[in-house]
Design a protein around this motif. Structure first.
Motif, PDB file in Angstrom:
ATOM      1  N   TRP A  62      -3.932   0.678 -10.912  1.00 44.65           N
ATOM      2  CA  TRP A  62      -4.164  -0.312  -9.940  1.00 44.65           C
ATOM      3  C   TRP A  62      -3.314  -1.489 -10.327  1.00 44.65           C
ATOM      4  O   TRP A  62      -2.437  -2.331  -9.809  1.00 44.65           O
ATOM      5  CB  TRP A  62      -5.541  -0.714  -9.470  1.00 44.65           C
ATOM      6  N   ARG A  63      -3.576  -1.904 -11.635  1.00 45.71           N
ATOM      7  CA  ARG A  63      -2.663  -2.908 -12.137  1.00 45.71           C
ATOM      8  C   ARG A  63      -1.228  -2.817 -12.435  1.00 45.71           C
ATOM      9  O   ARG A  63      -0.548  -3.736 -12.095  1.00 45.71           O
ATOM     10  CB  ARG A  63      -3.213  -3.323 -13.588  1.00 45.71           C
ATOM     11  N   LYS A  64      -0.877  -1.744 -12.637  1.00 45.93           N
ATOM     12  CA  LYS A  64       0.640  -1.356 -12.533  1.00 45.93           C
ATOM     13  C   LYS A  64       1.048  -1.528 -11.105  1.00 45.93           C
ATOM     14  O   LYS A  64       2.403  -2.332 -11.112  1.00 45.93           O
ATOM     15  CB  LYS A  64       0.832   0.117 -12.957  1.00 45.93           C
ATOM     16  N   ARG A  65       0.530  -1.237 -10.186  1.00 43.98           N
ATOM     17  CA  ARG A  65       0.898  -1.469  -8.696  1.00 43.98           C
ATOM     18  C   ARG A  65       0.941  -2.727  -8.138  1.00 43.98           C
ATOM     19  O   ARG A  65       1.639  -3.188  -7.289  1.00 43.98           O
ATOM     20  CB  ARG A  65       0.020  -0.588  -7.937  1.00 43.98           C
ATOM     21  N   HIS A  66      -0.091  -3.693  -8.877  1.00 45.00           N
ATOM     22  CA  HIS A  66       0.025  -4.962  -8.492  1.00 45.00           C
ATOM     23  C   HIS A  66       0.384  -6.086  -9.326  1.00 45.00           C
ATOM     24  O   HIS A  66       0.022  -7.255  -9.220  1.00 45.00           O
ATOM     25  CB  HIS A  66      -1.717  -5.113  -8.037  1.00 45.00           C
ATOM     26  N   SER A  67       1.132  -5.603 -10.267  1.00 39.23           N
ATOM     27  CA  SER A  67       1.567  -6.611 -11.079  1.00 39.23           C
ATOM     28  C   SER A  67       3.214  -7.089 -10.858  1.00 39.23           C
ATOM     29  O   SER A  67       3.840  -6.691  -9.945  1.00 39.23           O
ATOM     30  CB  SER A  67       1.668  -6.138 -12.846  1.00 39.23           C
TER      31      SER A  67
END
Length: 67
Positions: A62-67
């Motif tokens: 999720w963090r990879k997609r939203h950073s």
């Protein structure tokens, strides 16, 4: 006898931060509900990114997609 379980992702939460959380939650329960600190239990669980899901994926993804 209140029991509070705090779950956080495993990101190096320090002993000092955990102590502050425990004290803060204990104080809040005493202030708001009149619960005795001596009978208040607070447990902190650290959960790996890959074991915590949000939006259908684990936190790491999720963090990879939203950073």
């Amino acid at each position: 006898m209140p029991y509070v379980n705090i779950k956080v992702t495993d990101e190096g939460v320090t002993r000092e931060q955990k102590a502050r959380l425990i004290k803060g939650v204990t104080d809040l329960l005493q202030d708001v509900l009149g619960k005795a600190p001596a009978s208040t239990y607070v447990v902190i669980d650290e959960v790996a990114f890959t074991d915590w899901g949000v939006g259908g994926v684990n936190v790491e993804e999720w963090r990879k997609r939203h950073s």
